[in-house]
Design a protein around this motif. Structure first.
Motif, mmCIF file in Angstrom:
data_model
loop_
_atom_site.group_PDB
_atom_site.id
_atom_site.type_symbol
_atom_site.label_atom_id
_atom_site.label_comp_id
_atom_site.label_asym_id
_atom_site.label_seq_id
_atom_site.Cartn_x
_atom_site.Cartn_y
_atom_site.Cartn_z
ATOM 1 N N GLY A 174 0.623 -1.263 0.116
ATOM 2 C CA GLY A 174 0.051 0.146 -0.029
ATOM 3 C C GLY A 174 0.904 1.148 -0.068
ATOM 4 N N THR A 175 0.343 2.333 -0.830
ATOM 5 C CA THR A 175 0.909 3.587 -0.807
ATOM 6 C C THR A 175 0.734 4.677 0.139
ATOM 7 N N PHE A 176 -0.489 4.273 0.754
ATOM 8 C CA PHE A 176 -0.999 5.286 1.698
ATOM 9 C C PHE A 176 -2.029 4.825 2.813
ATOM 10 N N PHE A 177 -1.418 5.117 3.985
ATOM 11 C CA PHE A 177 -1.953 4.602 5.077
ATOM 12 C C PHE A 177 -2.310 5.566 6.297
ATOM 13 N N ALA A 178 -3.392 5.871 6.932
ATOM 14 C CA ALA A 178 -3.484 6.799 7.846
ATOM 15 C C ALA A 178 -4.490 6.293 9.064
ATOM 16 N N ARG A 179 -4.270 7.059 10.091
ATOM 17 C CA ARG A 179 -5.288 6.425 11.172
ATOM 18 C C ARG A 179 -5.683 7.727 12.014
ATOM 19 N N ALA A 180 -7.353 7.441 12.195
ATOM 20 C CA ALA A 180 -7.813 8.564 12.932
ATOM 21 C C ALA A 180 -8.956 7.998 14.049
ATOM 22 N N ILE A 181 -9.387 8.842 15.103
ATOM 23 C CA ILE A 181 -10.226 8.436 16.082
ATOM 24 C C ILE A 181 -11.569 9.220 15.721
ATOM 25 N N ASP A 182 -12.720 8.491 15.885
ATOM 26 C CA ASP A 182 -13.822 9.354 15.354
ATOM 27 C C ASP A 182 -14.193 10.652 16.179
ATOM 28 N N VAL A 183 -13.788 10.633 17.566
ATOM 29 C CA VAL A 183 -14.268 11.544 18.184
ATOM 30 C C VAL A 183 -13.403 12.996 17.719
ATOM 31 N N ASP A 184 -12.078 12.632 17.220
ATOM 32 C CA ASP A 184 -11.177 13.588 16.765
ATOM 33 C C ASP A 184 -11.538 14.188 15.453
ATOM 34 N N MET A 185 -12.602 15.070 15.412
ATOM 35 C CA MET A 185 -13.010 15.459 14.226
ATOM 36 C C MET A 185 -12.338 16.261 13.440
ATOM 37 N N HIS A 236 3.889 14.832 8.353
ATOM 38 C CA HIS A 236 5.283 14.864 7.600
ATOM 39 C C HIS A 236 6.191 15.847 7.836
ATOM 40 N N GLY A 237 7.657 15.685 8.086
ATOM 41 C CA GLY A 237 8.422 16.707 8.494
ATOM 42 C C GLY A 237 8.576 17.028 9.553
ATOM 43 N N GLU A 238 7.736 16.781 10.556
ATOM 44 C CA GLU A 238 7.896 17.120 12.118
ATOM 45 C C GLU A 238 8.170 16.302 13.054
ATOM 46 N N LYS A 239 8.761 16.617 14.040
ATOM 47 C CA LYS A 239 9.333 15.716 15.198
ATOM 48 C C LYS A 239 7.944 14.961 15.842
ATOM 49 N N MET A 240 8.281 13.602 16.194
ATOM 50 C CA MET A 240 7.325 13.008 16.769
ATOM 51 C C MET A 240 7.250 13.144 18.343
ATOM 52 N N LEU A 241 6.439 14.061 18.572
ATOM 53 C CA LEU A 241 6.283 14.640 19.958
ATOM 54 C C LEU A 241 4.931 14.396 20.330
ATOM 55 N N ASP A 276 8.951 10.789 8.167
ATOM 56 C CA ASP A 276 9.024 10.872 6.697
ATOM 57 C C ASP A 276 7.869 10.024 6.223
ATOM 58 N N ALA A 277 6.848 10.622 5.985
ATOM 59 C CA ALA A 277 5.702 9.575 5.298
ATOM 60 C C ALA A 277 6.013 9.269 3.820
ATOM 61 N N THR A 278 6.933 10.209 3.289
ATOM 62 C CA THR A 278 6.870 9.879 1.833
ATOM 63 C C THR A 278 8.292 8.671 1.399
ATOM 64 N N THR A 279 8.906 8.129 2.463
ATOM 65 C CA THR A 279 9.892 7.409 2.092
ATOM 66 C C THR A 279 9.438 6.091 1.407
ATOM 67 N N PRO A 280 9.923 5.497 0.299
ATOM 68 C CA PRO A 280 9.400 4.147 -0.281
ATOM 69 C C PRO A 280 9.657 2.917 0.836
ATOM 70 N N ASP A 281 10.631 3.092 1.351
ATOM 71 C CA ASP A 281 10.942 2.015 2.340
ATOM 72 C C ASP A 281 9.803 2.016 3.423
ATOM 73 N N ARG A 305 1.872 6.833 6.145
ATOM 74 C CA ARG A 305 2.533 6.566 4.824
ATOM 75 C C ARG A 305 1.671 7.330 3.770
ATOM 76 N N SER A 306 2.529 8.057 2.836
ATOM 77 C CA SER A 306 2.012 8.733 1.574
ATOM 78 C C SER A 306 3.087 8.480 0.424
ATOM 79 N N VAL A 307 3.011 7.816 -0.428
ATOM 80 C CA VAL A 307 4.127 7.397 -1.285
ATOM 81 C C VAL A 307 3.770 7.783 -2.861
#
Length: 346
Positions: A174-185, A236-241, A276-281, A305-307
């Motif tokens: 897969g080239t794109f995967f994301a996750r969300a929570i229903d209450v976080d609109m 993407h491009g931001e620290k994982m804080l 980095d969401a865009t790295t192919p690996d 992931r978004s490649v």
């Protein structure tokens, strides 16, 4: 609403333009209401034409969603939404095609269709409602239910390990995967917009609450009291804080990921990974997507992931155009009526 420009009339759509006049019939308090609202908001932000949009579903509570859209819709049979959506997109690549499906609909009877739509990278947007239960059929365990889960169909607890949607997506390349929570609109809408802009198959797993048959299944990360400590929003491009004070981060610990508090154990902001969401690996993407399952790490939300990669429908169009150019045959009828395919019976 329409606004005039120098050479054309440009339509600016708002959220209500995507709402049908059908009465929404979900249980009061169901997370599906929030997801539906996010779909409406995302489409308005994208400003996509309702008459050029198709929402396809299979069977389940989530699959009622096409009725509540002022777009074209197709309510398919159990598990077949991805296959139908593939046909729609290939037949008319100019359409915006969305799939609304549940963990049972897409990962059980529809499992093969799901992974092959992802593998082919068909340009469709799959919204996977994951409440870890069969809600429409009244509370049986699903492919994402945790081992030991007690339900009407597993009164002594399941003895199966569950599917993890991200693993299936990445396993199918897969080239794109994301996750969300229903209450976080707010973030859910933002993620859906990103998914729709991606060229290829996008999978958005929405952790959704079934208030009747599996109430509170995601409370360990969704509850406001500790959500900031239990989840990390990846951009993407931001620290994982993460953390209430944004003073915690994700770092590498050998081959593994580790959650640390800045200023403790010698860790500083410089040690925190940049997403980095865009790295192919996809090695790190897989690790990020599995955080919080069998470990003390926070659950990753956002676009994991978004490649960029060729989409099936675009390549299919190009292939047809190339064959038409080489053979001079512009249609299937031309092909059938060519001399090589005509037999004279005497």
């Amino acid at each position: 609403m329409e606004t005039a420009t120098a050479d054309k009339i440009e339509t600016k759509y708002v959220q209500k333009d995507y709402k049908s006049d059908v009465n929404v019939r979900w249980c009061p308090g169901c997370g599906d209401f929030a997801i539906l609202s996010c779909v409406h908001k995302a489409m308005a932000e994208l400003n996509i034409h309702p008459h050029e949009t198709v929402v396809v579903s299979g069977i389940g509570c989530s699959s009622r969603l096409p009725y509540y859209m002022n777009t074209y819709g197709f309510h398919g049979i159990h598990g077949r939404a991805a296959a139908i959506a593939t046909g729609v997109k290939v037949a008319n690549p100019n359409l915006n095609v969305w799939v609304t499906t549940g963990d049972g609909d897409s990962l059980a009877i529809g499992g093969n269709h799901f992974i092959h739509a992802v593998r082919r990278n068909v340009d469709i947007n799959i919204i996977l409602f994951n409440n870890k239960i069969y809600g429409l059929t009244k509370g049986q365990y699903s492919p994402t239910s945790d081992r030991g889960f007690i339900s009407k169909s597993s009164p002594y607890g399941t003895i199966e390990d569950p599917f993890r949607p991200s693993e299936l997506c990445f396993g199918a390349r897969g080239t794109f995967f994301a996750r969300a929570i229903d209450v976080d609109m707010k973030n859910t809408t933002e993620i859906m917009v990103a998914a729709a802009k991606h060229k290829g198959a996008s999978v958005v797993e929405v952790l959704q609450n079934c208030i009747i048959f599996n109430n509170g299944i995601h409370d360990k990360i969704a509850d406001r009291a500790w959500k900031a400590e239990k989840t990390v929003m990846l951009r993407h491009g931001e620290k994982m804080l993460f953390g209430k004070e944004n003073d915690r981060g994700i770092v590498l610990d050998g081959w593994n990921l580790k959650a640390v508090t800045l200023g403790e154990e010698g860790y500083t902001i410089d040690d925190v990974l940049v997403h980095d969401a865009t790295t192919p690996d996809n090695t790190l993407h897989i690790k990020l997507s599995l955080m919080g399952y069998d470990n003390d790490l926070p659950v990753a939300l956002g676009v994991i992931r978004s490649v960029d990669s060729p989409s099936y429908d675009s390549d299919y169009e190009e292939q047809i155009a190339e064959v038409q150019r080489k053979t001079g045959k512009q249609s299937f009828t031309d092909f059938l009526m060519s001399s090589a395919h005509i037999w004279e019976i005497k």
